[in-house]
Design a protein around this motif. Structure first.
Motif, PDB file in Angstrom:
ATOM      1  N   PHE A  93      -5.450   1.823  13.616  1.00 28.80           N
ATOM      2  CA  PHE A  93      -4.879   2.280  14.879  1.00 28.80           C
ATOM      3  C   PHE A  93      -3.353   2.115  14.911  1.00 28.80           C
ATOM      4  CE2 PHE A  93      -9.277   0.992  16.023  1.00 28.80           C
ATOM      5  CZ  PHE A  93      -9.764   2.260  16.270  1.00 28.80           C
ATOM      6  N   GLY A  94      -2.720   2.301  13.745  1.00 28.94           N
ATOM      7  CA  GLY A  94      -1.277   2.157  13.668  1.00 28.94           C
ATOM      8  C   GLY A  94      -0.551   3.440  13.299  1.00 28.94           C
ATOM      9  N   ARG A  95      -1.274   4.537  13.194  1.00 25.59           N
ATOM     10  CA  ARG A  95      -0.716   5.837  12.806  1.00 25.59           C
ATOM     11  C   ARG A  95      -0.077   5.816  11.427  1.00 25.59           C
ATOM     12  NH1 ARG A  95       1.544   8.991  18.176  1.00 25.59           N
ATOM     13  NH2 ARG A  95      -0.102   8.311  19.616  1.00 25.59           N
ATOM     14  N   GLY A  96      -0.397   4.788  10.649  1.00 25.89           N
ATOM     15  CA  GLY A  96       0.131   4.723   9.295  1.00 25.89           C
ATOM     16  C   GLY A  96      -0.372   5.858   8.429  1.00 25.89           C
ATOM     17  N   GLY A  97      -1.606   6.290   8.648  1.00 22.81           N
ATOM     18  CA  GLY A  97      -2.135   7.414   7.884  1.00 22.81           C
ATOM     19  C   GLY A  97      -1.367   8.688   8.141  1.00 22.81           C
ATOM     20  N   GLU A  98      -0.982   8.912   9.405  1.00 17.15           N
ATOM     21  CA  GLU A  98      -0.201  10.105   9.740  1.00 17.15           C
ATOM     22  C   GLU A  98       1.159  10.072   9.050  1.00 17.15           C
ATOM     23  OE1 GLU A  98      -0.042  10.913  13.978  1.00 17.15           O
ATOM     24  OE2 GLU A  98      -1.884   9.760  14.259  1.00 17.15           O
ATOM     25  N   GLU A  99       1.781   8.903   9.053  1.00 18.52           N
ATOM     26  CA  GLU A  99       3.109   8.777   8.442  1.00 18.52           C
ATOM     27  C   GLU A  99       3.034   8.916   6.927  1.00 18.52           C
ATOM     28  OE1 GLU A  99       4.768   5.997  12.085  1.00 18.52           O
ATOM     29  OE2 GLU A  99       4.301   5.074  10.159  1.00 18.52           O
ATOM     30  N   ALA A 100       1.995   8.349   6.318  1.00 16.69           N
ATOM     31  CA  ALA A 100       1.836   8.473   4.871  1.00 16.69           C
ATOM     32  C   ALA A 100       1.620   9.934   4.469  1.00 16.69           C
ATOM     33  CB  ALA A 100       0.669   7.608   4.398  1.00 16.69           C
ATOM     34  N   LEU A 101       0.835  10.662   5.257  1.00 17.13           N
ATOM     35  CA  LEU A 101       0.626  12.085   4.964  1.00 17.13           C
ATOM     36  C   LEU A 101       1.930  12.871   5.063  1.00 17.13           C
ATOM     37  CD1 LEU A 101      -2.748  12.687   6.836  1.00 17.13           C
ATOM     38  CD2 LEU A 101      -2.375  12.834   4.362  1.00 17.13           C
ATOM     39  N   ALA A 102       2.745  12.549   6.071  1.00 16.81           N
ATOM     40  CA  ALA A 102       4.033  13.237   6.223  1.00 16.81           C
ATOM     41  C   ALA A 102       4.951  12.941   5.045  1.00 16.81           C
ATOM     42  CB  ALA A 102       4.695  12.812   7.535  1.00 16.81           C
ATOM     43  N   LEU A 103       4.969  11.698   4.600  1.00 13.36           N
ATOM     44  CA  LEU A 103       5.809  11.326   3.455  1.00 13.36           C
ATOM     45  C   LEU A 103       5.319  12.011   2.179  1.00 13.36           C
ATOM     46  CD1 LEU A 103       6.133   7.525   4.304  1.00 13.36           C
ATOM     47  CD2 LEU A 103       7.968   9.226   4.432  1.00 13.36           C
ATOM     48  N   GLY A 104       4.006  12.034   1.997  1.00 14.79           N
ATOM     49  CA  GLY A 104       3.450  12.691   0.821  1.00 14.79           C
ATOM     50  C   GLY A 104       3.733  14.182   0.802  1.00 14.79           C
ATOM     51  N   LYS A 105       3.695  14.794   1.971  1.00 11.14           N
ATOM     52  CA  LYS A 105       3.955  16.229   2.072  1.00 11.14           C
ATOM     53  C   LYS A 105       5.335  16.578   1.535  1.00 11.14           C
ATOM     54  CE  LYS A 105       4.304  19.947   5.516  1.00 11.14           C
ATOM     55  NZ  LYS A 105       4.172  20.283   6.968  1.00 11.14           N
ATOM     56  N   TYR A 106       6.316  15.712   1.793  1.00 13.88           N
ATOM     57  CA  TYR A 106       7.691  15.971   1.360  1.00 13.88           C
ATOM     58  C   TYR A 106       8.071  15.174   0.114  1.00 13.88           C
ATOM     59  CZ  TYR A 106       8.017  18.327   5.838  1.00 13.88           C
ATOM     60  OH  TYR A 106       7.803  19.184   6.884  1.00 13.88           O
ATOM     61  N   GLN A 107       7.047  14.657  -0.564  1.00 13.63           N
ATOM     62  CA  GLN A 107       7.225  13.950  -1.845  1.00 13.63           C
ATOM     63  C   GLN A 107       8.213  12.790  -1.730  1.00 13.63           C
ATOM     64  OE1 GLN A 107       8.158  17.403  -4.399  1.00 13.63           O
ATOM     65  NE2 GLN A 107       6.036  17.304  -5.145  1.00 13.63           N
ATOM     66  N   ILE A 108       8.107  12.070  -0.617  1.00 18.67           N
ATOM     67  CA  ILE A 108       8.914  10.862  -0.420  1.00 18.67           C
ATOM     68  C   ILE A 108       8.129   9.671  -0.974  1.00 18.67           C
ATOM     69  CG2 ILE A 108      10.036   9.371   1.274  1.00 18.67           C
ATOM     70  CD1 ILE A 108      11.231  12.155   1.262  1.00 18.67           C
ATOM     71  N   PRO A 109       8.694   8.887  -1.889  1.00 16.82           N
ATOM     72  CA  PRO A 109       7.976   7.714  -2.408  1.00 16.82           C
ATOM     73  C   PRO A 109       7.693   6.719  -1.277  1.00 16.82           C
ATOM     74  CG  PRO A 109       9.903   8.227  -3.762  1.00 16.82           C
ATOM     75  CD  PRO A 109      10.011   9.069  -2.523  1.00 16.82           C
ATOM     76  N   PHE A 110       6.494   6.177  -1.270  1.00 16.65           N
ATOM     77  CA  PHE A 110       6.154   5.204  -0.231  1.00 16.65           C
ATOM     78  C   PHE A 110       5.159   4.179  -0.762  1.00 16.65           C
ATOM     79  CE2 PHE A 110       2.933   8.500   0.271  1.00 16.65           C
ATOM     80  CZ  PHE A 110       1.756   7.774   0.465  1.00 16.65           C
ATOM     81  N   GLU A 111       5.049   3.098  -0.005  1.00 19.96           N
ATOM     82  CA  GLU A 111       4.109   2.024  -0.346  1.00 19.96           C
ATOM     83  C   GLU A 111       3.525   1.467   0.952  1.00 19.96           C
ATOM     84  OE1 GLU A 111       4.278  -2.266  -2.697  1.00 19.96           O
ATOM     85  OE2 GLU A 111       5.630  -0.628  -3.312  1.00 19.96           O
ATOM     86  N   ILE A 112       2.247   1.101   0.909  1.00 19.79           N
ATOM     87  CA  ILE A 112       1.575   0.527   2.072  1.00 19.79           C
ATOM     88  C   ILE A 112       1.482  -0.986   1.888  1.00 19.79           C
ATOM     89  CG2 ILE A 112      -0.471   0.603   3.535  1.00 19.79           C
ATOM     90  CD1 ILE A 112       0.942   3.313   3.209  1.00 19.79           C
ATOM     91  N   VAL A 113       1.897  -1.733   2.903  1.00 21.66           N
ATOM     92  CA  VAL A 113       1.779  -3.196   2.875  1.00 21.66           C
ATOM     93  C   VAL A 113       0.871  -3.596   4.041  1.00 21.66           C
ATOM     94  CG1 VAL A 113       2.994  -5.395   2.948  1.00 21.66           C
ATOM     95  CG2 VAL A 113       4.084  -3.402   1.896  1.00 21.66           C
ATOM     96  N   PRO A 114      -0.384  -3.942   3.768  1.00 21.48           N
ATOM     97  CA  PRO A 114      -1.320  -4.267   4.847  1.00 21.48           C
ATOM     98  C   PRO A 114      -0.854  -5.456   5.675  1.00 21.48           C
ATOM     99  CG  PRO A 114      -2.465  -3.970   2.751  1.00 21.48           C
ATOM    100  CD  PRO A 114      -1.002  -4.035   2.444  1.00 21.48           C
ATOM    101  N   GLY A 115      -1.343  -5.521   6.903  1.00 25.14           N
ATOM    102  CA  GLY A 115      -1.060  -6.650   7.785  1.00 25.14           C
ATOM    103  C   GLY A 115      -2.335  -7.116   8.459  1.00 25.14           C
ATOM    104  N   ILE A 116      -2.265  -8.250   9.113  1.00 25.87           N
ATOM    105  CA  ILE A 116      -3.427  -8.762   9.850  1.00 25.87           C
ATOM    106  C   ILE A 116      -3.532  -8.005  11.165  1.00 25.87           C
ATOM    107  CG2 ILE A 116      -4.472 -10.783  10.921  1.00 25.87           C
ATOM    108  CD1 ILE A 116      -2.887 -12.516   8.982  1.00 25.87           C
ATOM    109  N   THR A 117      -4.661  -7.378  11.389  1.00 27.10           N
ATOM    110  CA  THR A 117      -4.841  -6.606  12.613  1.00 27.10           C
ATOM    111  C   THR A 117      -5.249  -7.505  13.772  1.00 27.10           C
ATOM    112  OG1 THR A 117      -6.028  -4.764  13.609  1.00 27.10           O
ATOM    113  CG2 THR A 117      -7.256  -6.081  12.021  1.00 27.10           C
ATOM    114  N   SER A 118      -4.853  -7.110  14.973  1.00 27.00           N
ATOM    115  CA  SER A 118      -5.177  -7.904  16.155  1.00 27.00           C
ATOM    116  C   SER A 118      -6.679  -7.960  16.403  1.00 27.00           C
ATOM    117  CB  SER A 118      -4.469  -7.341  17.390  1.00 27.00           C
ATOM    118  OG  SER A 118      -4.828  -5.992  17.601  1.00 27.00           O
ATOM    119  N   GLY A 119      -7.417  -6.969  15.871  1.00 28.97           N
ATOM    120  CA  GLY A 119      -8.857  -6.958  16.048  1.00 28.97           C
ATOM    121  C   GLY A 119      -9.551  -8.147  15.425  1.00 28.97           C
TER     122      GLY A 119
END
Length: 257
Positions: A93-119
């Motif tokens: 529920f952090g919209r990280g998937g949307e942002e990763a897709l946008a970065l991938g679309k424009y071939q921007i290098p990215f990395e995901i760093v997980p965090g502890i969710t409030s859930g």
């Protein structure tokens, strides 16, 4: 070309960010951070780092998601190390998937760093285990807000017959409706439920009740809050620890001693 890091800042307590998250903040040229990010974490960034607030609250967004996506790409194309600092975990529920897709679309290098969710963190600090061998063998992280085109009644009907424990994000506003649907579609009206305000923070408050009573008992609870539904909530009576510790730490006697 620079690089974008989508970093989970954790649930609020600044000590709960990962070591990797802290390291990345420390090398950032630009940080775009959310409302629920503890701003103490920005102190790990170099003094010259550009800080951009992207906070969202109900019915108001400081920056629209499309603008956030544009800024991530813009700064990365200028060779910057960009950190997108998000409360909890980027992919829950952090919209990280949307942002990763946008970065991938424009071939921007990215990395995901997980965090502890409030859930998971908020109930842990409230003394509520999400699973227990004798009580709950399944848990679901769910949104308390359905999509506009989605049938909310069908949504809650499915969940009422599903996992033993429900962790509901963004559910405070719709709490009476949520309880009504869960009862209608099979959950016992006496099922325990907890509402946890600002979980893991010193101001954390937890209100417990049942599906039948919680909407009245938790009227003072506002966003941000996690809602936990299931028999595991009963264990709080024996396990709660954080709020008592925080109260003792703030009491005059604790200070004088």
């Amino acid at each position: 070309m620079g690089k974008v890091y989508l970093v989970g800042a954790g649930p609020g307590d600044p000590d709960l960010i990962t070591v990797k998250g802290v390291k990345i903040i420390g090398q950032s040229d630009v940080i775009l951070y959310d409302r629920l990010v503890n701003e103490q974490l920005l102190d790990y960034a170099p003094e010259q780092t550009t800080r951009i607030y992207c906070g969202k609250r109900p019915d108001y967004h400081a920056l629209k998601q499309e603008e956030i996506n544009r800024l991530l790409c813009h700064y990365a194309r200028r060779g910057k190390i960009v950190t997108r600092l998000k409360g909890g975990d980027p992919f829950i529920f952090g919209r990280g998937g949307e942002e990763a897709l946008a970065l991938g679309k424009y071939q921007i290098p990215f990395e995901i760093v997980p965090g502890i969710t409030s859930g998971s963190a908020a109930p842990a600090y409230a003394g509520i285990p999400l699973t227990h061998r004798q009580i709950s063998s399944s848990v679901a992280f769910v949104s308390g807000v359905t999509r506009k085109e989605e049938d909310s009644e069908a949504y809650w009907e499915h969940l009422a017959k599903g996992p033993d424990t429900l962790c509901i994000y963004m559910g405070v506003k719709n709490l009476p409706e949520i309880c009504k649907y869960l009862i209608r579609y099979g959950r016992d009206a006496m099922t325990p439920i907890a509402a946890i305000y600002y979980g893991t923070m010193q101001v954390q408050q937890t209100v417990t009740g049942t599906l039948q009573t919680i909407a009245t008992k938790a009227k003072q609870i506002k966003n941000p809050a996690m809602i936990i539904v299931g028999d595991v909530v009963r264990l709080r009576e024996q396990i709660q620890w954080f709020e008592e510790m925080a109260y003792e730490a703030e009491s005059p006697s604790a200070v004088s001693s």
